[in-house]
Design a protein around this motif. Sequence first.
Motif, mmCIF file in Angstrom:
data_model
loop_
_atom_site.group_PDB
_atom_site.id
_atom_site.type_symbol
_atom_site.label_atom_id
_atom_site.label_comp_id
_atom_site.label_asym_id
_atom_site.label_seq_id
_atom_site.Cartn_x
_atom_site.Cartn_y
_atom_site.Cartn_z
ATOM 1 N N SER A 210 0.830 -1.213 0.000
ATOM 2 C CA SER A 210 0.000 0.000 0.000
ATOM 3 C C SER A 210 0.864 1.263 0.000
ATOM 4 O O SER A 210 0.558 2.238 -0.687
ATOM 5 N N TYR A 211 1.948 1.214 0.769
ATOM 6 C CA TYR A 211 2.795 2.397 0.902
ATOM 7 C C TYR A 211 3.453 2.777 -0.429
ATOM 8 O O TYR A 211 3.539 3.965 -0.778
ATOM 9 N N PHE A 212 3.898 1.793 -1.171
ATOM 10 C CA PHE A 212 4.614 2.068 -2.417
ATOM 11 C C PHE A 212 3.716 2.068 -3.651
ATOM 12 O O PHE A 212 4.207 2.179 -4.776
ATOM 13 N N ALA A 213 2.413 1.953 -3.447
ATOM 14 C CA ALA A 213 1.496 1.826 -4.591
ATOM 15 C C ALA A 213 1.199 3.146 -5.292
ATOM 16 O O ALA A 213 0.543 3.163 -6.324
ATOM 17 N N CYS B 140 -2.757 5.291 -1.481
ATOM 18 C CA CYS B 140 -3.440 3.995 -1.499
ATOM 19 C C CYS B 140 -3.688 3.473 -0.094
ATOM 20 O O CYS B 140 -4.444 2.519 0.083
ATOM 21 N N TYR B 141 -3.043 4.073 0.893
ATOM 22 C CA TYR B 141 -3.296 3.671 2.281
ATOM 23 C C TYR B 141 -4.140 4.747 2.981
ATOM 24 O O TYR B 141 -3.888 5.146 4.115
ATOM 25 N N ASN B 142 -5.197 5.137 2.296
ATOM 26 C CA ASN B 142 -6.047 6.230 2.757
ATOM 27 C C ASN B 142 -6.664 5.961 4.131
ATOM 28 O O ASN B 142 -6.798 6.874 4.950
ATOM 29 N N ASP C 74 5.190 7.092 7.895
ATOM 30 C CA ASP C 74 4.055 6.289 7.427
ATOM 31 C C ASP C 74 4.415 4.832 7.170
ATOM 32 O O ASP C 74 3.640 3.928 7.495
ATOM 33 N N ALA C 75 5.566 4.588 6.576
ATOM 34 C CA ALA C 75 5.953 3.203 6.273
ATOM 35 C C ALA C 75 6.056 2.372 7.547
ATOM 36 O O ALA C 75 5.637 1.207 7.584
#
Length: 392
Positions: free
Chosen positions: A29-32, A46-48, A96-97
């Motif tokens: 999700s983090y790198f999407a 993507c990690y809304n 965030d990661a």
Amino acid sequence: MTAINRFLLNQKAILFLFLAIAIFAALQSYFAGLKTFEEDGRLYTCYNNYVIFKQSFFHLIEGKDLYILYVEEQWDLFKYSPAFALVFGLLAYLPDAVGLSLWAILNAVVLFYSVYYLPKIDNRTKGLILIFIFSELLTTLQNEQSNALIAGLLIFTFGFLERGKYWMASFCIVSTIFIKLFGIVGLALYLLYPGKLKLTFTTAFWAILFTLLPLVVVDAEQFVFLYKSWANMLANDHSISDGLSVIGWLKTWFGWNVNKTYVSLAGVVLFCIPLLKVKEYSRYHFRILMLASILIWVVIFNHRAESPTFIIAISGVALWYFSQFQKRENLVLLILALIFTGLSSTDLFPKFIRNQWIFPYVIKAVPCILIWIKILYDMMAGNIAPRLREDQ
């Protein structure tokens, strides 16, 4: 012993699998990159969902309304309690990661250990339960949802009640309520155990503590405002959708434009009928079927149920099947749940099938609805026998 049996008995291997999938889902999700949630809409991460949780903490300490849209920051509303927003501050300051990974790990680990905390079930069966729910766990983790945490806390509630650890049991059940209100259905488990006065006291203690917790960072006026705003948001949220639920199923399959309140009341009545069999409360397998019924009920009668919510229901399905004697009709229902609930939202089903059939026709929910009806029947008929252990 076969390789499969060795794996199912290897708690560390299954834990490693759960941790690996949690980190994978978080980093995926983090790198999407960015995405839109409506045609020609604003771009969001993507990690809304994680962003919503994270930002709720900052909105809380800044004295803002938690329950309005902040379109510059996130898509959709924050719908949890003010206490949840405060507690999420433990992750909010992290990159965030890192925070996203820890959030996914928390969800996966709580669910994992809750299953292993179940009494009177052998480790091989616990391994089967965890592997069965694995695909749904991945779905909810990829959406940064709290549903695996909810499922784990409800299962832990049962485990603590079985051991007479009422303080921990009430802590878990109150925690679910302050994450998502439908956790309140889990209070029905209290009826099955002695010491109801202590359960009432401990539950009241945790409920008051969680309610007052936001006063650590807000004044009394803001405190009252936040709870009024939360109640108003939840009241308005009731009519927004039908979800992957009994309501959606009745509308799409039968064309019944039913009142949501009436359907929910009917669901409550049906849910309560097995509780009339008071003499059965002393039987472990009756109690664990009640837990399975709760886990499925809170999803199939939730008008906001979506695909990531079904980790809760599929956990109930797994407990229902793997805790009792294997029967052919139960196996058929289990396979239907595996295919149409557990796998239907994955890439194993082509996208056009998912978009044109699975979600519009609420197919993901149907096996869970059928299994819940079967659970009610088994509990009323006393048609319950323990699962045979491998060494029997």
